[in-house]
Design a protein around this motif. Structure first.
Motif, PDB file in Angstrom:
ATOM      1  N   ALA A   1     -14.846   7.925  -1.117  1.00 43.89           N
ATOM      2  CA  ALA A   1     -14.607   8.080   0.323  1.00 43.89           C
ATOM      3  C   ALA A   1     -13.426   7.239   0.782  1.00 43.89           C
ATOM      4  N   GLN A   2     -13.209   6.085   0.140  1.00 49.39           N
ATOM      5  CA  GLN A   2     -12.089   5.237   0.541  1.00 49.39           C
ATOM      6  C   GLN A   2     -10.745   5.907   0.278  1.00 49.39           C
ATOM      7  N   LEU A   3     -10.710   6.838  -0.668  1.00 49.79           N
ATOM      8  CA  LEU A   3      -9.471   7.579  -0.907  1.00 49.79           C
ATOM      9  C   LEU A   3      -9.075   8.388   0.320  1.00 49.79           C
ATOM     10  N   ARG A   4     -10.079   8.901   1.046  1.00 50.25           N
ATOM     11  CA  ARG A   4      -9.791   9.692   2.240  1.00 50.25           C
ATOM     12  C   ARG A   4      -9.357   8.825   3.412  1.00 50.25           C
ATOM     13  N   PHE A   5      -9.785   7.562   3.418  1.00 46.33           N
ATOM     14  CA  PHE A   5      -9.405   6.673   4.506  1.00 46.33           C
ATOM     15  C   PHE A   5      -7.979   6.151   4.342  1.00 46.33           C
ATOM     16  N   ILE A   6      -7.464   6.179   3.108  1.00 51.45           N
ATOM     17  CA  ILE A   6      -6.080   5.764   2.877  1.00 51.45           C
ATOM     18  C   ILE A   6      -5.172   6.952   3.166  1.00 51.45           C
ATOM     19  N   SER A   7      -4.179   6.726   3.997  1.00 49.04           N
ATOM     20  CA  SER A   7      -3.304   7.819   4.424  1.00 49.04           C
ATOM     21  C   SER A   7      -2.589   8.456   3.230  1.00 49.04           C
ATOM     22  N   TRP A   8      -2.423   9.775   3.308  1.00 52.56           N
ATOM     23  CA  TRP A   8      -1.713  10.486   2.247  1.00 52.56           C
ATOM     24  C   TRP A   8      -0.254  10.042   2.177  1.00 52.56           C
ATOM     25  N   LYS A   9       0.269   9.513   3.290  1.00 55.64           N
ATOM     26  CA  LYS A   9       1.656   9.052   3.298  1.00 55.64           C
ATOM     27  C   LYS A   9       1.852   7.888   2.334  1.00 55.64           C
ATOM     28  N   VAL A  10       0.823   7.042   2.193  1.00 60.93           N
ATOM     29  CA  VAL A  10       0.918   5.909   1.269  1.00 60.93           C
ATOM     30  C   VAL A  10       1.066   6.414  -0.163  1.00 60.93           C
ATOM     31  N   TRP A  11       0.206   7.379  -0.538  1.00 63.86           N
ATOM     32  CA  TRP A  11       0.302   7.933  -1.896  1.00 63.86           C
ATOM     33  C   TRP A  11       1.621   8.662  -2.094  1.00 63.86           C
ATOM     34  N   ALA A  12       2.098   9.341  -1.040  1.00 56.88           N
ATOM     35  CA  ALA A  12       3.369  10.065  -1.148  1.00 56.88           C
ATOM     36  C   ALA A  12       4.531   9.096  -1.371  1.00 56.88           C
ATOM     37  N   VAL A  13       4.513   7.968  -0.671  1.00 55.72           N
ATOM     38  CA  VAL A  13       5.573   6.974  -0.845  1.00 55.72           C
ATOM     39  C   VAL A  13       5.560   6.415  -2.265  1.00 55.72           C
ATOM     40  N   GLN A  14       4.375   6.127  -2.790  1.00 53.28           N
ATOM     41  CA  GLN A  14       4.294   5.610  -4.154  1.00 53.28           C
ATOM     42  C   GLN A  14       4.796   6.633  -5.170  1.00 53.28           C
ATOM     43  N   LEU A  64       8.153  -2.666  -5.157  1.00 54.95           N
ATOM     44  CA  LEU A  64       8.223  -1.542  -4.211  1.00 54.95           C
ATOM     45  C   LEU A  64       6.881  -0.819  -4.105  1.00 54.95           C
ATOM     46  N   LEU A  65       6.184  -0.678  -5.232  1.00 55.67           N
ATOM     47  CA  LEU A  65       4.868  -0.047  -5.208  1.00 55.67           C
ATOM     48  C   LEU A  65       3.862  -0.889  -4.420  1.00 55.67           C
ATOM     49  N   VAL A  66       3.979  -2.202  -4.545  1.00 56.39           N
ATOM     50  CA  VAL A  66       3.085  -3.077  -3.780  1.00 56.39           C
ATOM     51  C   VAL A  66       3.386  -2.972  -2.292  1.00 56.39           C
ATOM     52  N   ILE A  67       4.667  -2.900  -1.941  1.00 56.87           N
ATOM     53  CA  ILE A  67       5.059  -2.769  -0.534  1.00 56.87           C
ATOM     54  C   ILE A  67       4.435  -1.526   0.091  1.00 56.87           C
ATOM     55  N   ALA A  68       4.361  -0.435  -0.687  1.00 59.32           N
ATOM     56  CA  ALA A  68       3.843   0.826  -0.143  1.00 59.32           C
ATOM     57  C   ALA A  68       2.411   0.715   0.344  1.00 59.32           C
ATOM     58  N   GLY A  69       1.616  -0.156  -0.270  1.00 65.01           N
ATOM     59  CA  GLY A  69       0.207  -0.220   0.114  1.00 65.01           C
ATOM     60  C   GLY A  69      -0.224  -1.486   0.817  1.00 65.01           C
ATOM     61  N   ILE A  70       0.710  -2.429   1.017  1.00 62.74           N
ATOM     62  CA  ILE A  70       0.296  -3.735   1.544  1.00 62.74           C
ATOM     63  C   ILE A  70      -0.176  -3.646   2.984  1.00 62.74           C
ATOM     64  N   GLN A  71       0.409  -2.772   3.787  1.00 61.69           N
ATOM     65  CA  GLN A  71       0.006  -2.673   5.190  1.00 61.69           C
ATOM     66  C   GLN A  71      -1.411  -2.133   5.329  1.00 61.69           C
ATOM     67  N   THR A  72      -1.800  -1.245   4.412  1.00 65.15           N
ATOM     68  CA  THR A  72      -3.171  -0.729   4.452  1.00 65.15           C
ATOM     69  C   THR A  72      -4.169  -1.830   4.150  1.00 65.15           C
ATOM     70  N   LEU A  73      -3.832  -2.726   3.232  1.00 67.62           N
ATOM     71  CA  LEU A  73      -4.734  -3.821   2.897  1.00 67.62           C
ATOM     72  C   LEU A  73      -4.859  -4.832   4.035  1.00 67.62           C
ATOM     73  N   THR A  74      -3.802  -4.992   4.810  1.00 73.41           N
ATOM     74  CA  THR A  74      -3.808  -6.020   5.852  1.00 73.41           C
ATOM     75  C   THR A  74      -4.065  -5.468   7.251  1.00 73.41           C
ATOM     76  N   ARG A  75      -4.387  -4.188   7.365  1.00 73.85           N
ATOM     77  CA  ARG A  75      -4.526  -3.626   8.708  1.00 73.85           C
ATOM     78  C   ARG A  75      -5.743  -4.154   9.460  1.00 73.85           C
ATOM     79  N   SER A  76      -6.717  -4.734   8.764  1.00 74.81           N
ATOM     80  CA  SER A  76      -7.862  -5.330   9.450  1.00 74.81           C
ATOM     81  C   SER A  76      -7.410  -6.413  10.411  1.00 74.81           C
ATOM     82  N   LEU A  77      -6.370  -7.175  10.003  1.00 73.19           N
ATOM     83  CA  LEU A  77      -5.846  -8.222  10.865  1.00 73.19           C
ATOM     84  C   LEU A  77      -4.666  -7.733  11.700  1.00 73.19           C
ATOM     85  N   SER A  78      -3.755  -7.001  11.066  1.00 76.12           N
ATOM     86  CA  SER A  78      -2.539  -6.611  11.768  1.00 76.12           C
ATOM     87  C   SER A  78      -2.797  -5.591  12.869  1.00 76.12           C
ATOM     88  N   CYS A  79      -3.813  -4.747  12.703  1.00 73.00           N
ATOM     89  CA  CYS A  79      -4.134  -3.729  13.714  1.00 73.00           C
ATOM     90  C   CYS A  79      -5.428  -4.035  14.446  1.00 73.00           C
TER      91      CYS A  79
END
Length: 261
Positions: free
Chosen positions: A54-67, A101-116
């Protein structure tokens, strides 16, 4: 209905004899209702496998596309560079920039609990923050390792290098990036923590680009393989310690939030 009729009905209800309450039957009814509720909740409980998927669906497809674009773009750049020159050292260092660069693509998703400011929403679910964070970290880690492995296969085939050696050159920068980002997440607990991670990753890319134009050739000689292997082991140990700190950080944040509520 007029007031006279209302008073008559109320009087009749007051005078109606109510049956005696059996305490034992009342307790059995409450106990049966609690058991029925527990069975219903158990049947609807999400298994770990279902939660993981289910967590795969919560991660935006744009993140996977960027990677995916990073891996494909780096592969295309490597192919074009091989046609123009045969500078293996520079090409290896250029390809290694894909790790941060691959880490950059997903770092905002990991930190959105605080940043958003989504900590309240995520803590209101049945799944604890620690579990959510670790699952997301593992998903991004698996995706990044798949991308780096694919690049290693391409480089091994095109540059006639051992795939284990190429992986070594790619995994060490990747582990260094992960250690730095995890260190920042554990110690900078502000809405801007994601930007600090982006700055750190950008700094690593800049250093790699500088070294690409001024390469230290001895680092990529066969005699230096032991140094790379030692760095790989040390960085893996460092990641393990930082992951343990991430668990403690999540527990601390969750406890502090529960106290405030």
């Amino acid at each position: 209905m007029n007031k006279k009729s209302q008073h008559a009905i109320l009087a009749a209800l007051r005078n109606y004899p109510s049956p005696p309450i059996d305490r034992q039957e009342l307790e059995e009814t409450v106990k049966g209702a609690a058991e029925a509720l527990h069975r219903t909740q158990s049947s609807r409980r999400t298994s770990f496998g279902e939660f993981y998927v289910a967590q795969l669906r919560f991660i935006s497809w744009k993140v996977w596309a960027v990677q995916l674009l990073i891996v494909l773009g780096m592969g295309l750049l490597l192919h074009n560079s091989l046609q123009q020159s045969n500078r293996n050292v520079q090409l290896v260092m250029l390809t290694s920039t894909a790790a941060p660069l691959l880490v950059i693509a997903g770092i905002q998703t990991l930190t959105r609990s605080l940043s958003c400011h989504m900590l309240e929403i995520e803590l209101s679910t049945r799944h604890i923050l620690e579990k959510l964070t670790l699952v997301r970290m593992s998903l991004f880690g698996i995706a990044d390792l798949i991308g780096l492995t694919l690049l290693a296969v391409i480089m091994s085939a095109w540059m006639q290098m051992e795939i284990a050696v190429v992986l070594l050159y790619l995994l060490v920068p990747f582990n260094l990036t992960c250690i730095g980002c995890l260190w920042l997440l554990n110690r900078v607990r502000t809405p801007n923590c994601g930007y600090y991670c982006l700055f750190y990753c950008g700094l690593l890319v800049m250093i790699q680009m500088i070294l690409m134009f001024h390469p230290s050739l001895w680092l990529f000689e066969s005699s230096a393989i032991g140094v790379w292997q030692a760095l790989l082991i040390l960085t893996v140990i460092g990641i393990a310690f930082e992951v343990l700190d991430v668990r403690k950080t999540c527990r601390t944040l969750e406890t502090a939030f529960r106290i405030q509520v």
